[in-house]
Motif scaffolding. Structure first.
Motif, PDB file in Angstrom:
ATOM      1  N   UNK A 134       1.045  -1.451  -0.108  1.00 61.18           N
ATOM      2  CA  UNK A 134      -0.105   0.003  -0.194  1.00 61.18           C
ATOM      3  C   UNK A 134       1.175   1.221  -0.193  1.00 61.18           C
ATOM      4  N   UNK A 135       0.262   2.083  -0.668  1.00 55.16           N
ATOM      5  CA  UNK A 135       1.272   3.959  -1.224  1.00 55.16           C
ATOM      6  C   UNK A 135       0.330   4.659   0.094  1.00 55.16           C
ATOM      7  N   UNK A 136       0.635   5.254   0.175  1.00 56.01           N
ATOM      8  CA  UNK A 136       0.125   6.652   0.755  1.00 56.01           C
ATOM      9  C   UNK A 136      -1.519   7.123   0.868  1.00 56.01           C
ATOM     10  N   UNK A 137      -1.757   7.226  -0.891  1.00 55.18           N
ATOM     11  CA  UNK A 137      -2.448   7.585  -0.877  1.00 55.18           C
ATOM     12  C   UNK A 137      -3.750   6.960  -1.653  1.00 55.18           C
TER      13      UNK A 137
ATOM     14  N   UNK B  72      -2.112   0.477  -4.581  1.00 58.88           N
ATOM     15  CA  UNK B  72      -1.621   0.006  -4.383  1.00 58.88           C
ATOM     16  C   UNK B  72      -0.402  -0.869  -5.852  1.00 58.88           C
ATOM     17  N   UNK B  73       0.674  -1.571  -5.396  1.00 59.59           N
ATOM     18  CA  UNK B  73       1.218  -1.689  -6.455  1.00 59.59           C
ATOM     19  C   UNK B  73       2.221  -2.614  -5.219  1.00 59.59           C
TER      20      UNK B  73
ATOM     21  N   UNK C  29       0.635  -3.152 -11.148  1.00 62.38           N
ATOM     22  CA  UNK C  29       0.645  -1.799 -10.233  1.00 62.38           C
ATOM     23  C   UNK C  29      -0.230  -0.653 -10.053  1.00 62.38           C
ATOM     24  N   UNK C  30      -1.229  -0.344  -8.925  1.00 67.17           N
ATOM     25  CA  UNK C  30      -1.796   1.052  -9.815  1.00 67.17           C
ATOM     26  C   UNK C  30      -1.732   1.572 -10.247  1.00 67.17           C
ATOM     27  N   UNK C  31      -2.332   2.851 -10.738  1.00 66.74           N
ATOM     28  CA  UNK C  31      -1.896   4.517 -10.983  1.00 66.74           C
ATOM     29  C   UNK C  31      -1.226   5.296 -12.329  1.00 66.74           C
TER      30      UNK C  31
END
Length: 201
Positions: free
Chosen positions: A61-64, A67-68, A147-149
């Motif tokens: 998980x990343x702060x925003x 999810x990668x 990975x998302x984003x």
């Protein structure tokens, strides 16, 4: 698609579709497999020297809220926690992606039987390092494969993502909390931005 950085419009373009054969990507498939000592991906690849746990597509998980995904190779017979060596890139983790030594004439002198086929481009080979007591973590950066984003590079945004990933990996039950970044070229450049985030926190 367009987004803005300050007053500058930044154009975006899709990366290579993951469905293309050159991507060598078989989709998001979280799993845990024990690879015995002597395991080979194919008969032409290097064998693992130590029994290894292969955790595929773990969620990071990343702060925003994005999810990668990462693949973890860790020694199976070690009773204590181990340090991790992290390869951070957009090229594809653990033998996926377009980039490989096969693109370079003569494979720069490295024959296929010297590598396990689970290394990421410009990263370390888990078949070597799990036998030395390290976990290898191959990360698909934001926007790469599962990975998302949207892909980010060479700046503080990628640094923040790497920082968050390292903080998460350090909490996993197998990890000693000691984590290093490895690799050259893009992987090495990203390390500077990731390391700089330690000064900000």
């Amino acid at each position: 698609m367009v987004f803005r950085v300050g007053n500058i419009d930044v154009l975006q373009k899709p990366t290579t579709p993951t469905t293309e054969p050159i991507a060598k990507y078989d989709g998001l498939k979280p799993s845990v497999t024990e690879l015995p000592a002597g395991f080979q991906k194919t008969a032409g690849h290097r064998a693992f020297r130590a029994k290894t746990i292969f955790e595929k597509d773990i969620a990071v998980p990343l702060r925003d809220g994005a999810t990668i995904r990462a693949d973890v190779f860790r020694p199976a017979d070690v009773v204590h926690k181990v340090p991790a060596l992290v390869a951070w890139s957009p090229y594809g983790k653990s033998g996926t992606g377009f980039f490989s030594l096969d693109l370079v004439p003569g494979r720069v002198g490295v024959s296929q039987d010297r590598l396990s086929g689970f290394e990421c481009f410009e990263g370390l080979d888990p078949a070597e390092w799990t036998a030395r007591g390290y976990a290898i973590v191959n990360v698909d950066a934001r926007g790469a494969f599962g990975s998302e984003g949207d892909l980010r590079w060479f700046g503080s945004a990628e640094g923040r993502d790497g920082h968050d990933a390292i903080e998460h990996l350090a909490t996993l039950p197998w990890c000693s909390g000691k984590i290093g970044l490895v690799g050259n070229s893009w992987l090495a450049a990203a390390q500077w931005f990731i390391a700089a985030e330690q000064l900000r926190t």
